[in-house]
Design a protein around this motif. Structure first.
Motif, PDB file in Angstrom:
ATOM      1  N   SER A 143       0.795  -1.089   0.114  1.00  0.00           N
ATOM      2  CA  SER A 143       0.108  -0.025   0.052  1.00  0.00           C
ATOM      3  C   SER A 143       0.861   1.027   0.105  1.00  0.00           C
ATOM      4  CB  SER A 143      -0.899   0.032   1.249  1.00  0.00           C
ATOM      5  OG  SER A 143      -2.136  -1.401   1.174  1.00  0.00           O
ATOM      6  N   ASP A 144       2.184   1.285   0.665  1.00  0.00           N
ATOM      7  CA  ASP A 144       2.670   2.302   0.776  1.00  0.00           C
ATOM      8  C   ASP A 144       3.593   2.566  -0.676  1.00  0.00           C
ATOM      9  OD1 ASP A 144       2.578   2.734   3.475  1.00  0.00           O
ATOM     10  OD2 ASP A 144       4.144   1.308   4.040  1.00  0.00           O
ATOM     11  N   TYR A 145       3.826   1.277  -1.571  1.00  0.00           N
ATOM     12  CA  TYR A 145       4.296   1.630  -2.799  1.00  0.00           C
ATOM     13  C   TYR A 145       3.239   2.153  -3.671  1.00  0.00           C
ATOM     14  CZ  TYR A 145       9.164  -0.252  -2.151  1.00  0.00           C
ATOM     15  OH  TYR A 145      10.477  -0.554  -1.706  1.00  0.00           O
ATOM     16  N   ARG A 146       2.150   1.816  -3.305  1.00  0.00           N
ATOM     17  CA  ARG A 146       1.117   2.661  -4.242  1.00  0.00           C
ATOM     18  C   ARG A 146       1.058   3.950  -4.089  1.00  0.00           C
ATOM     19  NH1 ARG A 146      -4.552   3.770  -4.320  1.00  0.00           N
ATOM     20  NH2 ARG A 146      -5.450   3.360  -6.403  1.00  0.00           N
ATOM     21  N   VAL A 147       1.106   4.547  -2.744  1.00  0.00           N
ATOM     22  CA  VAL A 147       1.284   6.029  -2.372  1.00  0.00           C
ATOM     23  C   VAL A 147       2.544   6.620  -3.250  1.00  0.00           C
ATOM     24  CG1 VAL A 147       1.658   7.796  -0.642  1.00  0.00           C
ATOM     25  CG2 VAL A 147      -0.102   5.725  -0.189  1.00  0.00           C
ATOM     26  N   LEU A 148       3.418   5.863  -3.027  1.00  0.00           N
ATOM     27  CA  LEU A 148       4.831   6.381  -3.554  1.00  0.00           C
ATOM     28  C   LEU A 148       4.867   6.400  -5.055  1.00  0.00           C
ATOM     29  CD1 LEU A 148       7.512   7.299  -3.056  1.00  0.00           C
ATOM     30  CD2 LEU A 148       8.460   5.174  -3.332  1.00  0.00           C
ATOM     31  N   GLY A 149       4.065   5.607  -5.847  1.00  0.00           N
ATOM     32  CA  GLY A 149       4.106   5.531  -7.161  1.00  0.00           C
ATOM     33  C   GLY A 149       3.104   6.906  -7.639  1.00  0.00           C
ATOM     34  N   TYR A 150       2.008   7.017  -6.978  1.00  0.00           N
ATOM     35  CA  TYR A 150       1.228   8.277  -7.376  1.00  0.00           C
ATOM     36  C   TYR A 150       2.096   9.420  -7.028  1.00  0.00           C
ATOM     37  CZ  TYR A 150      -2.788   5.629  -8.810  1.00  0.00           C
ATOM     38  OH  TYR A 150      -3.694   4.699  -9.411  1.00  0.00           O
ATOM     39  N   ASP A 151       2.956   9.515  -5.941  1.00  0.00           N
ATOM     40  CA  ASP A 151       3.632  10.637  -5.699  1.00  0.00           C
ATOM     41  C   ASP A 151       4.583  10.992  -6.713  1.00  0.00           C
ATOM     42  OD1 ASP A 151       2.139  10.998  -3.380  1.00  0.00           O
ATOM     43  OD2 ASP A 151       3.731  10.426  -1.963  1.00  0.00           O
ATOM     44  N   LEU A 152       5.376   9.828  -7.160  1.00  0.00           N
ATOM     45  CA  LEU A 152       6.342  10.054  -8.413  1.00  0.00           C
ATOM     46  C   LEU A 152       5.681  10.628  -9.440  1.00  0.00           C
ATOM     47  CD1 LEU A 152       8.489   6.630  -8.039  1.00  0.00           C
ATOM     48  CD2 LEU A 152       8.870   9.041  -7.302  1.00  0.00           C
ATOM     49  N   ALA A 153       4.369  10.134  -9.722  1.00  0.00           N
ATOM     50  CA  ALA A 153       3.769  10.721 -10.940  1.00  0.00           C
ATOM     51  C   ALA A 153       3.349  12.184 -10.890  1.00  0.00           C
ATOM     52  CB  ALA A 153       2.168   9.783 -11.140  1.00  0.00           C
ATOM     53  N   TRP A 154       2.940  12.644  -9.787  1.00  0.00           N
ATOM     54  CA  TRP A 154       2.559  14.030  -9.430  1.00  0.00           C
ATOM     55  C   TRP A 154       3.596  14.899  -8.936  1.00  0.00           C
ATOM     56  CZ3 TRP A 154      -1.823  16.088 -11.147  1.00  0.00           C
ATOM     57  CH2 TRP A 154      -2.804  15.112 -11.470  1.00  0.00           C
ATOM     58  N   TRP A 155       4.918  14.395  -9.006  1.00  0.00           N
ATOM     59  CA  TRP A 155       5.924  14.991  -8.126  1.00  0.00           C
ATOM     60  C   TRP A 155       6.368  16.132  -8.713  1.00  0.00           C
ATOM     61  CZ3 TRP A 155       8.138  14.347  -3.789  1.00  0.00           C
ATOM     62  CH2 TRP A 155       9.426  14.840  -3.313  1.00  0.00           C
ATOM     63  N   GLU A 156       6.347  16.713  -9.981  1.00  0.00           N
ATOM     64  CA  GLU A 156       6.569  17.757 -10.789  1.00  0.00           C
ATOM     65  C   GLU A 156       5.340  18.818 -10.887  1.00  0.00           C
ATOM     66  OE1 GLU A 156       8.586  16.266 -14.183  1.00  0.00           O
ATOM     67  OE2 GLU A 156      10.650  16.852 -13.059  1.00  0.00           O
ATOM     68  N   HIS A 157       4.106  18.513 -10.198  1.00  0.00           N
ATOM     69  CA  HIS A 157       3.043  19.353 -10.364  1.00  0.00           C
ATOM     70  C   HIS A 157       3.500  20.853  -9.698  1.00  0.00           C
ATOM     71  CE1 HIS A 157      -0.675  21.455  -9.355  1.00  0.00           C
ATOM     72  NE2 HIS A 157      -1.327  20.308 -10.226  1.00  0.00           N
ATOM     73  N   PRO A 158       3.171  21.794 -10.463  1.00  0.00           N
ATOM     74  CA  PRO A 158       3.643  23.402 -10.194  1.00  0.00           C
ATOM     75  C   PRO A 158       3.297  23.697  -8.627  1.00  0.00           C
ATOM     76  CG  PRO A 158       1.849  23.416 -11.823  1.00  0.00           C
ATOM     77  CD  PRO A 158       2.315  21.927 -11.761  1.00  0.00           C
ATOM     78  N   GLU A 159       2.260  23.272  -8.254  1.00  0.00           N
ATOM     79  CA  GLU A 159       1.795  23.794  -6.987  1.00  0.00           C
ATOM     80  C   GLU A 159       2.484  22.799  -5.780  1.00  0.00           C
ATOM     81  OE1 GLU A 159      -2.184  24.324  -6.305  1.00  0.00           O
ATOM     82  OE2 GLU A 159      -2.589  25.253  -8.397  1.00  0.00           O
ATOM     83  N   LYS A 160       3.165  21.947  -6.037  1.00  0.00           N
ATOM     84  CA  LYS A 160       3.945  20.959  -5.056  1.00  0.00           C
ATOM     85  C   LYS A 160       3.104  20.413  -3.991  1.00  0.00           C
ATOM     86  CE  LYS A 160       8.376  23.253  -6.253  1.00  0.00           C
ATOM     87  NZ  LYS A 160       8.933  22.091  -6.908  1.00  0.00           N
ATOM     88  N   HIS A 161       2.171  19.721  -4.382  1.00  0.00           N
ATOM     89  CA  HIS A 161       1.141  19.153  -3.479  1.00  0.00           C
ATOM     90  C   HIS A 161       1.974  17.879  -2.758  1.00  0.00           C
ATOM     91  CE1 HIS A 161      -2.338  21.423  -5.004  1.00  0.00           C
ATOM     92  NE2 HIS A 161      -2.324  21.010  -6.204  1.00  0.00           N
ATOM     93  N   VAL A 162       2.568  17.098  -3.478  1.00  0.00           N
ATOM     94  CA  VAL A 162       3.108  15.917  -2.761  1.00  0.00           C
ATOM     95  C   VAL A 162       4.146  16.517  -1.802  1.00  0.00           C
ATOM     96  CG1 VAL A 162       4.631  13.910  -3.310  1.00  0.00           C
ATOM     97  CG2 VAL A 162       2.903  14.332  -5.123  1.00  0.00           C
ATOM     98  N   GLN A 163       5.038  17.295  -2.264  1.00  0.00           N
ATOM     99  CA  GLN A 163       5.918  17.730  -1.372  1.00  0.00           C
ATOM    100  C   GLN A 163       5.396  18.229  -0.101  1.00  0.00           C
ATOM    101  OE1 GLN A 163       5.972  18.275  -4.436  1.00  0.00           O
ATOM    102  NE2 GLN A 163       7.851  18.454  -5.503  1.00  0.00           N
ATOM    103  N   MET A 164       4.316  19.272  -0.356  1.00  0.00           N
ATOM    104  CA  MET A 164       3.707  19.600   0.871  1.00  0.00           C
ATOM    105  C   MET A 164       2.987  18.417   1.758  1.00  0.00           C
ATOM    106  SD  MET A 164       2.717  22.433   2.568  1.00  0.00           S
ATOM    107  CE  MET A 164       2.879  23.907   1.475  1.00  0.00           C
TER     108      MET A 164
END
Length: 227
Positions: free
Chosen positions: A180-201
């Motif tokens: 389940s954690d890897y699933r979260v990480l996968g989506y976080d990698l996919a969205w990592w370069e979003h300009p609003e930096k939701h994942v980083q926040m």
């Protein structure tokens, strides 16, 4: 109007790829017999060593990104191979999958920020820093905080390199990676370069939320003891 089925959502490749990785993960069954594809996982681990090692690993990744990705973009392939590398380097073990701490039951998984936060609290508790800290003390970033800061400031290529080290540090701990954690990480990698930096926040918030929970728990315990 374009058919929405031909325009996959960002991260739609994550679930099909992880389902494939779970199927081929090397492990022993109840009888002790070996299961899974050790050759595939060896190729995925080797692919982390450099670009020329990536090509032999692609057959274990690209065909398993789902029907939406019959012609995947370079960005999708880069993130997919990265997730597969991390999964092969630090695969979730049966022991970790069965971990059922009261605050780790969610089937939705945890972010890397939460994982690092757990590790940070464990170290602080071991040294007594959390228990002895006063409100007027100047905050000194811990090793785990500095690692988190380095991660959230990274571009996607550096992030993937840094994650290999981070997963190695939390491996074997009760809060090591689950499927389940890897699933979260996968989506976080996919969205990592979003300009609003939701994942980083979210990673930073998850990290410090762990410390807040620990402090509140200790405060409640102290008040109970005082009563």
């Amino acid at each position: 109007m374009q058919n929405s089925r031909t325009v996959p959502k960002t991260g739609a490749w994550v679930d099909p790829l992880l389902a494939h990785l779970r199927r081929i993960r090397p492990r022993a069954d109840e009888t002790g017999a070996k299961r899974g594809d050790t050759r595939a996982f060896a190729a995925l681990r080797a692919s982390a060593r450099g670009k020329r090692f990536v090509f032999p690993a692609l057959p274990y990744v690209v065909p398993y990104l789902g029907d939406s990705y019959r012609d995947p973009s370079r960005a999708v392939v880069d993130r997919a191979i990265a997730l597969a590398q991390l999964y092969a380097i630090a695969p979730p073990s049966d022991q970790v999958d069965s971990f059922s701490s009261a605050d780790h039951k969610s089937p939705r998984g945890e972010s890397m920020g939460a994982k690092l936060g757990r590790s940070n609290l464990a170290d602080l508790d071991k040294t007594g820093v959390v228990r002895n800290r006063t409100d007027d003390e100047k905050h000194q970033p811990s090793t785990w905080e500095r690692r988190l800061q380095a991660l959230v400031r990274s571009d996607i290529e550096r992030l993937i390199r840094e994650l290999r080290g981070a997963l190695g540090l939390i491996g074997g701990k009760p809060w090591a990676m689950t499927d389940s954690d890897y699933r979260v990480l996968g989506y976080d990698l996919a969205w990592w370069e979003h300009p609003e930096k939701h994942v980083q926040m979210r990673w930073v918030t998850d990290f410090y939320a762990r410390r807040s929970d620990q402090t509140k728990s200790e405060t409640d315990q102290k008040e109970t003891n005082d009563d």
